[in-house]
Design an enzyme around this catalytic site. Structure first.
Site, PDB file in Angstrom:
ATOM      1  CG  ASN A 173      -1.428  -1.359   1.569  1.00  0.00           C
ATOM      2  OD1 ASN A 173      -2.199  -1.899   0.811  1.00  0.00           O
ATOM      3  ND2 ASN A 173      -0.990  -1.946   2.684  1.00  0.00           N
TER       4      ASN A 173
ATOM      5  CD  GLU B 205       5.690  -5.988  -0.006  1.00  0.00           C
ATOM      6  OE1 GLU B 205       4.896  -5.312  -0.680  1.00  0.00           O
ATOM      7  OE2 GLU B 205       5.797  -7.224  -0.120  1.00  0.00           O
TER       8      GLU B 205
ATOM      9  CG  HIS C 174       5.502  -3.738  -4.968  1.00  0.00           C
ATOM     10  ND1 HIS C 174       5.308  -4.094  -6.273  1.00  0.00           N
ATOM     11  CD2 HIS C 174       5.461  -4.906  -4.258  1.00  0.00           C
ATOM     12  CE1 HIS C 174       5.155  -5.413  -6.357  1.00  0.00           C
ATOM     13  NE2 HIS C 174       5.246  -5.933  -5.137  1.00  0.00           N
TER      14      HIS C 174
ATOM     15  CD  GLU D 114       3.795  -8.693  -6.816  1.00  0.00           C
ATOM     16  OE1 GLU D 114       4.884  -8.711  -6.211  1.00  0.00           O
ATOM     17  OE2 GLU D 114       2.783  -8.143  -6.341  1.00  0.00           O
TER      18      GLU D 114
HETATM   19 ZN   LIG Z   1       5.019  -7.849  -4.413  1.00  0.00          ZN
END
Ligand SMILES: [Zn+2]
Length: 905
Positions: free
Chosen positions: A309, A341, A344, A363
């Site tokens: 997030n 993370e 991302h 990913e």
């Molecule tokens: Zn991931």
């Protein structure tokens, strides 16, 4: 999202002791469907796939929720600023298990509201068409707080002091934001979000953005967060509970690491990591992190993995908190998952795939970037070598006829989970990116990524956008080279035939075909049709710089040094392909095996073992290489060897040849283990320490009496002095003790587990307990795994214990697992059926007859998961057939060692 990138899990094969020593991977999953995608165009909103009409788009959401925690429900109000792109009287958006009231557009009640939970859609019919332009949708609603990680969920927990609590958190990816608020829940519909929540006044609240306003009224507090940047709905986050943070400001960003009260100081390591990683990523991506703050939230227990997030990353607490009793493996998991993370925040959040068929843009990139970062900041971990295990795992999955391409066509996101494969979407994608980074050169590759970020920031992208950016940076048509790796399943086997001229100069003839572990059923698949443009890295000799060669033609000819020199065409094991050398070249390689560069030797071991497994090379050809390691200390090479030997040892169990093979395995490992001893030496790297644990663990597992006795001696000291065994060595030592435990020792181990002082100890001690070999004690361990002795949040520990029991008690583990699958798989949320269909067969192939296993699976997973059952059962049947040929081959090899005149298998 992530599981643990890197080490495999208690639920991976082969089931040697080593697999139990590794941290439990949180499984991670997703969606897609099983066809190769056609070549794509660059992203445009109008052409992005999806189910929602594009004539009405959200610009800004204002969402206010009031959870009723005891009732597990919440109420909400929402105001969405919309833009109508053409006149329409119909507005369609996503909802699931929400009851809507007072639905108005521009303040006027709508004519009709139809919510369809099956289709997860709400359709509004307006009294008159909306004009082109900006409008406002307002509504109130009721929803449900989940008990698993889907949408808004509640996680109960128990502290070591016995106190209990409850944390609210969210997990929206892929399609669960619609459970918390009505939304256009597809990644191309970016909008800004402003969240308000009313919770008990003593609770802390965290969301994507900083707190804008907080008003306390009696026992409740209403918190409004600042407006987010434009982002997809699956990145919305909200957490609340008795949480505390450790915090720092760095590079103009506020960093917080949140945990349940009393655990926050264990966030200090993650807080330091986050600042370091952000500095590196700001530099690498050439686009500074755009939010004012970055929080990391440790959700106790049940929630599996981590979720990226934007500005508020949620983690399973064991993947974020590092205490004084944590091991180096725990620290490695924390750093690498944070690096994933945080990558991302760019690949996924700043630039989002246009639709789920390009999930790899999120990913694979996050996994690749995380490995690069983890290696950069922790060179002593030899992280890329560790990643070779993940690459091998992906190649094993991708060497099946049922494998699927990285890019897969997905028409309907509600079919979710039916064909996602983490081996492909995370691990193969990561390896393919690394191969192309090496081929284009790291600086050129980085420049391409920077161009991609700049061009697509706060927007969406397709794979074509990435290839175009890399082409622009490199001056090559990258799409033409790379698309074969993402648009078709599988990978090639490169056959190498060397010839020598009179002066001893070597010329290679190179050809390719798809590599499959089992001969293909030609009615389903013709391997002759698959072709790749293969970036080779050819090295002649021991120290030369490898030469970049693109293999594109049949029988392509390349010069490669002299015939006396060793040769590799996959230098550093960077490529995602296998290599089979002609017999004479293999002899040269075997004779220089001990002095090959580490990566080249790893590539040779990986390939030779895979060739044995596929029936293309005799077992002896691999065992001779393994025996040539001597006392070299490269940890990944040894891990590869112990894994291969462990596969044979497991397959030999119960057969007459088992003890002789175990003795042979010990003879290969023992000299290195003796050289290393039991205790870490000053200045030793973590990789060497890991190697020591691998070797001792396997020696104990393969019944080395000296190792077993020493483990017992250390355990006895440990009972009276918890400082007697280094935290890093505790699981290894206790697992050896447990394997050979009698009832008294088992009780001592159990008492130890009950007295664990924190999560790290608890995980180690209980996991060790489940290593027990005695059948009756194993039954006790199974009961403990399911008992209320473990705290509410320890579902993953239960899961791990059952996974560990499988090693010595396959039938028992299956009976426990199958009877409790729903509870054990709860942390996986909607991806639980995927684990069941695709991953459990690989694990329980030896637990029950395979037809029976297949029947059970089909009866317990939704019909759309049947392609996943096919994949899982292909893997299970392969393992059974592998056992059938490995056991006699190993027996013949051992016999030939004892009596060389019998010849070798
Ligand atoms: Zn991931």
């Amino acid at each position: 999202m992530t599981g643990i990138p890197g080490p495999r899990t208690a639920w991976s094969s082969p089931p040697t002791l080593r697999t139990m020593l590794l941290p439990l991977a949180a499984f991670v999953l997703f969606l897609a469907a099983p066809m190769a995608a056609p070549a794509e165009a660059p992203f445009t909103f109008d052409k992005a796939p999806g189910r929602l009409p594009k004539d009405v788009v959200p610009l800004h959401y204002r969402i206010a929720i009031v959870p009723q925690v005891k009732e597990k429900t919440f109420t909400g109000t929402e105001s969405v600023t919309l833009r109508s792109r053409s006149p329409t009287a119909t507005v369609v958006f996503n909802t699931l298990n929400l009851t809507l009231r007072n639905v108005r557009v521009d303040g006027k009640p709508v004519q009709r509201v139809v919510s369809d939970n099956q289709g997860q859609l709400t359709t509004l019919t307006l009294a008159a068409p909306m004009s082109v332009g900006v409008h406002t949708l307002t509504l109130s609603y009721n929803g449900v707080i989940g008990s698993g990680p889907q949408g808004l969920f509640a996680q109960p927990y128990t502290q070591p002091d016995g106190s209990s609590g409850l944390v609210l958190s969210t997990k929206m990816e892929s399609t669960d934001a619609r459970r918390m608020f009505p939304c256009w829940d597809e990644p191309a519909f970016r909008a800004t979000f402003q969240l308000t929540a009313t919770v008990p006044a003593e609770w802390a609240t965290v969301s994507n953005m900083p707190v804008a306003k907080r008003v306390v009224q009696g026992k409740l507090a209403t918190t409004t967060f600042e407006r987010s940047p434009r982002m997809p709905s699956y990145l919305v986050e909200f957490s609340a509970g008795d949480l505390q943070e450790v915090a720092a400001d760095h590079d103009g960003v506020h960093f917080g690491v949140w945990a349940v009260r009393g655990r926050e100081s264990d966030g200090a390591t993650a807080l330091a990591n986050a600042q370091q990683i952000l500095t590196d990523y700001n530099n690498y991506f050439g686009y500074p992190y755009p939010l004012p703050k970055l929080d990391s939230i440790a959700v106790p227990g049940g929630f599996s993995g981590a979720m990226e997030n934007w500005g508020a990353i949620t983690y399973n607490d064991q993947l974020l908190l590092v205490g004084s009793r944590s091991s180096i493996a725990d620290r490695q998991a924390v750093f690498s998952v944070q690096a994933h993370e945080m990558a991302h925040q760019w690949n996924g959040d700043l630039v989002t795939m246009g639709w789920w068929d390009d999930l790899w843009l999120n990913e694979s990139f996050a996994s690749w970037r995380a490995a690069k970062e983890t290696d950069l900041r922790n060179p002593s971990w030899k992280w890329w070598e560790k990643q070779d295990a993940d690459k091998e795992s992906a190649m094993r999955a991708d060497a099946r006829t049922s494998s699927q391409a990285i890019q897969r066509h997905v028409t309907d996101e509600v079919q979710a989970s039916s064909a996602f494969d983490p081996e492909i979407t995370y691990r193969k994608g990561q390896a393919v990116l690394r191969m192309f980074e090496a081929y284009l050169g790291p600086d050129t590759f980085r420049d391409g990524i920077r161009g991609y970020m700049k061009a697509r920031a706060f927007g969406n992208a397709t794979t074509a956008d990435l290839w175009n950016a890399l082409s622009k940076a490199s001056g090559q048509d990258v799409g033409a080279i790379a698309s074969g790796w993402t648009e078709q399943p599988g990978f090639p086997l490169v056959s190498v035939t060397a010839s020598c001229d009179a002066a001893g100069k070597r010329t290679l003839s190179l050809s390719q075909r798809r590599f499959l572990l089992q001969k293909s059923d030609s009615s389903r698949y013709d391997p002759a049709t698959s072709r790749w443009k293969i970036p080779l890295q050819i090295r002649s000799g021991l120290a030369g710089v490898p030469r970049n060669v693109l293999l594109t033609r049949e029988a392509q000819s390349e010069r490669a040094g002299t015939c006396q020199e060793p040769l590799t065409v996959n230098a550093g094991a960077v490529g995602f392909y296998r290599v089979q050398y002609d017999a004479a070249t293999l002899v040269t390689l075997s004779s220089t095996f001990g002095s090959l560069p580490d990566g080249d030797r790893i590539a040779l071991l990986d390939d030779q073992w895979a060739l044995v497994e596929s029936g293309a090379a005799p077992l002896a050809s691999y065992l001779m290489l393994a025996a040539s390691m001597g006392t070299d200390l490269d940890s990944r090479a040894w891990e590869q060897i112990t894994e291969a030997l462990g596969t044979v040892e497991y397959d030999e169990r119960g057969s007459a040849g088992h003890d002789a093979f175990a003795a042979y395995g010990r003879s290969i490992l023992k000299p290195v283990a003796e050289q290393l001893g039991w205790d870490a030496r000053p200045g030793e790297t973590p990789a060497i320490q890991q190697l020591r644990r691998t070797l001792i663990g396997d020696l104990g597992s393969w019944d080395d009496q000296e190792v077993i006795a020493e483990a017992h001696r250390r355990f006895t000291s440990f009972l009276s002095n918890r400082g007697a065994i280094d935290p890093n060595d505790q699981l290894m030592t206790l697992a050896i003790v447990a394997q050979h435990a009698d009832a008294t020792t088992f009780e001592q181990l159990h008492a130890l587990a009950k007295q664990a002082r924190d999560d790290a100890e608890q995980t180690r001690f209980y996991a060790a307990l489940a290593s027990v070999r005695d059948s009756e004690l194993a039954g006790q361990a199974a009961k403990i795994a399911l008992s209320s002795e473990l705290p509410a949040q320890a579902v993953q520990l239960r899961f791990r214990m059952i996974g560990t029991l499988q090693n010595a008690h396959p039938a028992l583990a299956w009976s426990i697992f199958s009877a409790n699958a729903e509870m054990l798989l709860a942390p996986f949320g909607h991806n639980a059926p995927l684990f069941l269909a695709q991953y459990s067969p690989n694990f329980f192939w030896n637990s029950l007859p395979l037809d029976q296993l297949e029947g059970w699976l089909k009866a317990h997973v939704p019909a759309e998961m049947s392609p996943n059952v096919v994949k899982g059962m292909e893997s299970a049947r392969f393992k059974a057939s592998e056992k059938a040929f490995l056991v006699p081959a190993a027996d013949a090899y051992i016999a030939s060692k004892k009596n060389p005149r019998n010849g070798q298998s």
